[in-house]
Design an enzyme around this catalytic site. Structure first.
Site, PDB file in Angstrom:
ATOM      1  CG  ASP A   1     108.860   0.165 -25.637  1.00  0.00           C
ATOM      2  OD1 ASP A   1     107.565  -0.161 -26.171  1.00  0.00           O
ATOM      3  OD2 ASP A   1     109.199   1.329 -25.537  1.00  0.00           O
TER       4      ASP A   1
ATOM      5  CE  LYS B   1     109.511   2.091 -29.858  1.00  0.00           C
ATOM      6  NZ  LYS B   1     109.500   2.066 -28.540  1.00  0.00           N
TER       7      LYS B   1
ATOM      8  CG  ASP C   1     114.514 -13.789 -33.428  1.00  0.00           C
ATOM      9  OD1 ASP C   1     114.596 -14.963 -33.284  1.00  0.00           O
ATOM     10  OD2 ASP C   1     115.506 -12.990 -33.492  1.00  0.00           O
TER      11      ASP C   1
ATOM     12  CE1 TYR D   1     114.548 -11.248 -37.890  1.00  0.00           C
ATOM     13  CE2 TYR D   1     115.263 -13.400 -38.999  1.00  0.00           C
ATOM     14  CZ  TYR D   1     115.159 -12.614 -37.776  1.00  0.00           C
ATOM     15  OH  TYR D   1     115.482 -12.967 -36.643  1.00  0.00           O
TER      16      TYR D   1
END
Ligand code: IPM
Ligand code: MG
Length: 365
Positions: free
Chosen positions: A225, A193, A249, A142
């Protein structure tokens, strides 16, 4: 008696309607709990843009900085969508987060028993869900640089955003999550990740290191995931989910939807006492947006805003008793069958924003 200063930034769409009910609840709490609040209103988002040309005017930021806590309604709406990124209502949120240093975003997802059938998932999957997403809020992709869209020599365009985390940024949000877990079921799932993104491999390593000081808390790691899949498959396995800005988010919307009532969920954004329960400055807002389609009609559900006030009492003012009182009043009013349009089902009692707020105030009294 301490007087707590609260900046009220109602914002756009249904923001003002729901915030009003939340402030009314605080006015009742003031009497029943012997506390003292001072409210100061300031414009934010599209409304502020219309008045001043800026979604976050300096005067609003100053008021927010000088307060003990900020109550935010909602920002945004179709009217401001054509605007340049730099003055979109959403910029106000990002500006407040970074200017106030609100690096830890707490988004609880709990199921209200009377609303269980509003979820798209089976009752047995969601009954008893009680999880908290702790999202890093002032770093990651962000805010990372370089960013932006530029022209290449061949006439093509190139868009860049950068995922950056430093050790310190990860450590401080991890500490908030571990402290929080201690007051709950003592279980953290850190989401990254790390199999693909180095910055999130650092995330995993730093969280593992912070864990050494919290051996009473159980830590596990999931790839994002897999986590999004597990949230649907068996959400009850989660207590605290700790993750980065972008993953948080996405996962917090998913977690909110599990409960079938995104209109009911509050959030807190904190700026860093090491004890999550200690008094510190923070911003409190409903998870739902500005819902422009129903704005001004008195139909919006004020419960998320009201529960945000409960989080404010707990995390900024260290008034857990008062917070519990509000939470109990909300549960009680739902039990009695009061429903705004978004959660209405046959056989319950349909009410508007104001009636819902009043019913909750009456219950507290
Ligand atoms: C949220 C929202 C914001 C975000 C937007 C409106 C900038 O989606 O609070 O989750 O992406 O953080
Ligand atoms: Mg979001």
């Amino acid at each position: 008696m301490t007087t707590y200063k609260i900046a009220v930034l109602a914002g756009d769409g249904i923001g003002p309607e729901v915030t009003k009910e939340a402030v009314n609840v605080l006015k009742i709490i003031q009497k029943t709990e012997g506390l003292s609040f001072e409210f100061e209103e300031a414009p934010v988002g599209g409304t502020a843009y219309d008045q001043t040309g800026k979604p976050l005017p300096e005067s609003t930021l100053r008021i927010a900085k000088q307060s003990d806590a900020v109550l935010l309604g909602a920002v945004g709406g179709p009217k401001w969508e054509p605007l340049d990124y730099s003055v979109r209502p959403e910029r106000a949120l990002l500006g407040l987060r970074s200017e106030l240093g609100l690096f830890a975003n707490l988004r609880p997802a709990t199921v209200f028993e009377p609303l269980i059938d509003a979820s798209t998932l089976k009752r047995e999957v969601i009954q008893g869900i009680d999880l908290m997403v702790v999202r890093e809020l002032t770093g990651g992709i962000y805010f990372g640089k370089p960013r932006g869209v530029s022209k290449l020599p061949n006439g093509e365009e190139k868009g860049i955003n950068t995922l950056v985390y430093t050790t310190r940024e990860i450590e401080r949000v991890a500490k908030v999550a571990f402290e929080l877990a201690r007051g709950r079921r003592k279980k953290i799932t850190s989401v990254d990740k790390a199999n693909v993104l180095e910055a999130t491999e650092l995330w995993r390593n730093v969280v593992t290191k912070v864990h050494q000081n919290y051996s009473d808390v159980e830590l596990s790691h999931l790839y994002v995931d897999n986590c999004s899949m597990q949230l649907i498959r068996n959400p009850k396995q989660f207590d605290v989910i700790l993750t980065s800005n972008l993953f948080g988010d996405i996962l917090s919307d998913e977690a909110a939807m599990l409960t079938g009532s995104i209109g009911m969920l509050p959030s807190a954004s904190l700026n860093g006492s090491s004890r999550a329960e200690a008094a510190c400055r923070g911003m409190y807002e409903p998870v739902h947006g500005s819902a422009p389609d129903i704005a001004g009609k008195g139909l919006a559900n004020p419960i998320a805003a009201i529960l945000s006030v409960a989080m404010c009492l707990k995390y900024s003012f260290n008034q857990s008793q008062a917070a519990k009182k509000i939470e109990r009043a909300v549960a009680e009013v739902l039990e009695k069958g009061y429903r705004t349009a978004d959660i209405f089902t046959e056989g319950t009692r349909k009410v508007g924003t104001k009636e819902m707020g009043e019913a909750i105030c009456k219950e507290i009294r």
